[in-house]
Write a protein that holds these residues in place. Structure first.
Motif, PDB file in Angstrom:
ATOM      1  N   VAL A 216       0.803  -1.224   0.000  1.00  0.00           N
ATOM      2  CA  VAL A 216       0.000   0.000   0.000  1.00  0.00           C
ATOM      3  C   VAL A 216       0.837   1.276   0.000  1.00  0.00           C
ATOM      4  O   VAL A 216       0.529   2.214  -0.750  1.00  0.00           O
ATOM      5  N   PRO A 217       1.908   1.366   0.843  1.00  0.00           N
ATOM      6  CA  PRO A 217       2.680   2.621   0.804  1.00  0.00           C
ATOM      7  C   PRO A 217       3.217   2.957  -0.577  1.00  0.00           C
ATOM      8  O   PRO A 217       3.176   4.115  -0.997  1.00  0.00           O
ATOM      9  N   GLN A 219       1.966   1.968  -3.452  1.00  0.00           N
ATOM     10  CA  GLN A 219       0.831   2.336  -4.293  1.00  0.00           C
ATOM     11  C   GLN A 219       0.317   3.733  -3.959  1.00  0.00           C
ATOM     12  O   GLN A 219      -0.030   4.509  -4.859  1.00  0.00           O
ATOM     13  N   ALA A 220       0.281   4.053  -2.673  1.00  0.00           N
ATOM     14  CA  ALA A 220      -0.206   5.373  -2.266  1.00  0.00           C
ATOM     15  C   ALA A 220       0.712   6.485  -2.763  1.00  0.00           C
ATOM     16  O   ALA A 220       0.248   7.506  -3.285  1.00  0.00           O
ATOM     17  N   VAL A 221       2.018   6.264  -2.598  1.00  0.00           N
ATOM     18  CA  VAL A 221       2.976   7.268  -3.084  1.00  0.00           C
ATOM     19  C   VAL A 221       2.870   7.408  -4.603  1.00  0.00           C
ATOM     20  O   VAL A 221       2.921   8.524  -5.144  1.00  0.00           O
ATOM     21  N   THR A 222       2.712   6.265  -5.284  1.00  0.00           N
ATOM     22  CA  THR A 222       2.577   6.300  -6.739  1.00  0.00           C
ATOM     23  C   THR A 222       1.332   7.068  -7.160  1.00  0.00           C
ATOM     24  O   THR A 222       1.374   7.917  -8.064  1.00  0.00           O
ATOM     25  N   ALA A 223       0.204   6.792  -6.492  1.00  0.00           N
ATOM     26  CA  ALA A 223      -1.040   7.483  -6.829  1.00  0.00           C
ATOM     27  C   ALA A 223      -0.938   8.985  -6.560  1.00  0.00           C
ATOM     28  O   ALA A 223      -1.382   9.811  -7.368  1.00  0.00           O
ATOM     29  N   ARG A 224      -0.327   9.325  -5.413  1.00  0.00           N
ATOM     30  CA  ARG A 224      -0.186  10.749  -5.077  1.00  0.00           C
ATOM     31  C   ARG A 224       0.714  11.451  -6.084  1.00  0.00           C
ATOM     32  O   ARG A 224       0.420  12.577  -6.520  1.00  0.00           O
ATOM     33  N   VAL A 339      -6.733  -3.384  -8.361  1.00  0.00           N
ATOM     34  CA  VAL A 339      -5.873  -2.284  -7.917  1.00  0.00           C
ATOM     35  C   VAL A 339      -5.329  -1.539  -9.121  1.00  0.00           C
ATOM     36  O   VAL A 339      -5.369  -0.294  -9.185  1.00  0.00           O
ATOM     37  N   LEU A 343      -6.228   2.318 -10.137  1.00  0.00           N
ATOM     38  CA  LEU A 343      -5.188   3.331 -10.259  1.00  0.00           C
ATOM     39  C   LEU A 343      -5.056   3.813 -11.704  1.00  0.00           C
ATOM     40  O   LEU A 343      -4.849   5.004 -11.957  1.00  0.00           O
TER      41      LEU A 343
END
Length: 626
Positions: A216-217, A219-224, A339, A343
């Protein structure tokens, strides 16, 4: 399309989006939609918060449909999550072997088939409900957009550039429609699958969930990172697309002028420059997406390795069976698709959101106010005091114009091209506001609320009349929806158009416009005059309304104009001096100023500018025009 007290295109059929020959340049704006004084004049774009609020307002009436779609989609996703534990059970049974295990495997396989059938049916129903919700919401948004767009003051549209509004109503709407039909259902299903799958991992063993969350971290950084770069990039792409479309409209629409002034190379370079700018932004988007995918793959490898490692540890420790570990690995692997889809759909979502913000920006513009009472025909006086107007600072088109038009008086504006006639007519119509001085119609500014009912005080008729596709009777009723057939015939009779209208293949039911019966120039102008009669405005502004008619039909059309404006206050920008000669008063303009005023006989006797124009025109006019 009308503002506070002005009837324009939908009353007379006049196409108000025309080139004003009195201007220094086409719109007073460059092709980026930027005012030549440097002020950005593009139509507004809504903020992200306002865009979300607008979507909520649109969805609110469909709450029941939204809840039903959510419930069915949740059920479909939950049923689909039974596949992994059933496969895990098959692994455990296969490890145990024996006839009992074989029978149990058969039963489990039947259950898998049942799960697949139920999931397929419920998924189809859920997607159908989500699509219906999206299409309904999109339809309401389109209705709001069209309503506001038709009510925009022409000056506002011209300053923004036709390309800006065109891009919003075509490219942006198409983009949002594609998102609603494909991205929205897939995104909703993917998000539900992610949430429920993570819950299923926790049910198997909370340690499997912790292992899965290691991805998740990343993926979250990538999405942000993606959103931070995508939002401004796609916004710039939409603006660049509008600029390109505006340049194409200017070049193609003004091709005759471009060729006449030998500006082909300059305009080709402008089109190429705008296109290259858009291509560069599109390539930046491609590179952004490639980087986005690369980072997502790293997250997948981290999460899968963690889940497999946890499974080996738990199986070795005797805490979990081989089938449970298998189910956990399959659960995490099944997350790859939703996912990545969720994204990846950020790409469509960000692009659609940028387009949505542009539509909401227009729908949030104030509606044209509805005025209080209808004005009686002939009771409107026009007062112009000290009026000056410039489309570009330092380049005045009008200077110190004073003019009074008494109720019921017909005043003709004459002068050389560029004298300021059309600009003055547009100011009186309320299409534009004067840079200096005041314009009053019936004692109030033509765009001020509280005067004249339903925008019927002023009707503007130009030479560029539009014939709407459909029956001729429907075209006429654009001016007055409740008009009877007898009233339609009376209006046509008043402008000498009844004979040819009834001679059409199906009379007033004949389909005209695109795909139907073609009307010639004189018939088209007569149709516009009949609309004017039906609208019955007290003030009529004619801007070279008979210019498109050939010389043979000019006399008949000018007589029709005279009958259509009889009893009304009229301001006529005269293309032919024969039309001006029959007016109650003639106003001669030169270089943005009124240089002479009087009747035809008075001005000819004065031997001033009008007499010179008359003599020059008399020497060149067709013999059949008096």
């Amino acid at each position: 399309m009308s503002d506070t007290n002005t009837t324009r295109t939908d009353t007379t059929g006049a196409d108000t989006n025309r080139t004003d020959t009195d201007r220094t340049d086409t719109n007073g704006t460059d092709t980026n939609g930027t005012d030549t004084n440097g002020t950005d004049t593009l139509l507004p774009v809504a903020t992200p918060a306002r865009t979300r609020a607008a979507v909520a307002e649109l969805v609110r009436p469909q709450r029941r449909l939204a809840l039903a779609a959510l419930a069915v989609t949740v059920a479909a996703t939950a049923v689909g999550l039974l596949v992994q534990p059933l496969l895990g059970r098959i692994v455990d049974l296969a490890a145990g072997r024996g006839s009992a295990a074989a029978d149990a495997i058969t039963t489990t396989a039947v259950l898998l088939v049942a799960v697949a059938v139920v999931q397929g049916v419920t998924t189809g129903l859920g997607l159908s409900l989500i699509s219906r919700l999206g299409e309904t919401t999109l339809a309401r948004l389109r209705e709001r957009f069209v309503e506001r767009a038709l009510g925009l003051p022409l000056e506002r549209v011209e300053k923004a550039g036709a390309g800006d509004l065109t891009a919003r109503v075509t490219a942006d709407v198409s983009l949002i429609a594609d998102a609603v039909r494909s991205a929205l259902p897939e995104l909703a299903r993917s998000l539900l699958t992610i949430v429920l799958t993570l819950g299923a991992l926790a049910v198997l063993d909370w340690r499997f969930l912790l292992a899965a969350l290691l991805a998740v971290p990343v993926q979250a950084v990538t999405a942000r990172w993606y959103v931070a770069h995508a939002v401004p990039l796609y916004a710039r792409q939409r603006v660049a697309g509008s600029a390109q479309q505006q340049q194409l409209l200017d070049t193609v629409g003004g091709s005759a002028t471009v060729r006449a002034f030998r500006l082909e190379r300059e305009h080709t370079e402008r089109v190429a420059e705008r296109s290259a700018s858009l291509v560069a932004l599109m390539m930046s988007g491609v590179r952004l997406v490639l980087g986005f995918y690369s980072r997502l793959h790293i997250a997948e490898y981290i999460g899968l390795a963690a889940v497999l490692g946890t499974g080996c540890w738990l199986v070795g420790d005797g805490t979990a069976s081989l089938g449970t570990a298998t189910a956990a690995a399959l659960y995490f692997h099944s997350l790859f698709t939703p996912v990545n889809a969720a994204l990846v759909l950020l790409d469509d979502a960000q692009s659609a959101t940028a387009g949505l913000a542009r539509l909401v920006g227009v729908t949030d513009l104030p509606s044209p106010p509805v005025s209080a009472r209808p004005a009686a025909a002939g009771d409107v006086e026009v007062t112009v005091r000290g009026v000056g107007h410039s489309y570009r600072t330092g380049h005045p088109v009008l200077e110190g114009v004073d003019l009074t038009i008494r109720p019921g008086e017909r005043v003709a504006l004459v002068g050389a091209s560029g004298a300021g006639k059309t600009t003055l007519a547009r100011l009186v119509a309320g299409i534009q506001r004067p840079t200096e001085g005041t314009v009053l119609v019936g004692g109030v500014p033509p765009a001020e609320p509280g005067r004249a009912g339903a925008g019927r005080t002023i009707a503007l008729l130009t030479q560029e009349t539009h014939v709407f596709a459909g029956p001729l009777a429907d075209d006429l009723r654009l001016a007055r929806a409740d008009a009877t057939d007898d009233e339609l015939r009376s209006a046509l009779q008043q402008v000498d158009a009844l004979d040819w209208a009834e001679a059409l293949p199906d009379g007033l039911r004949t389909v005209v416009g695109d795909g139907g019966h073609r009307l010639d120039g004189a018939q088209t102008q007569a149709l516009a005059l009949a609309r004017l009669v039906l609208a019955d405005p007290p003030l009529v502004i004619l801007d070279e309304a008979t210019a498109e008619a050939g010389s043979a039909g000019a006399r008949a059309l000018e007589k029709a104009v005279a009958r259509a404006v009889d009893g009304r206050t009229a301001l006529i920008v005269a293309h032919r001096l024969s039309q001006a000669a029959t007016a109650d008063r003639i106003v001669v303009m030169d270089a943005g100023r009124v240089v002479e005023t009087g009747t035809h006989d008075e001005l000819r006797a004065a031997r001033g500018p009008y007499a010179a124009l008359w003599d020059a025109w008399s020497d060149t006019r067709s013999p059949d025009v008096s």
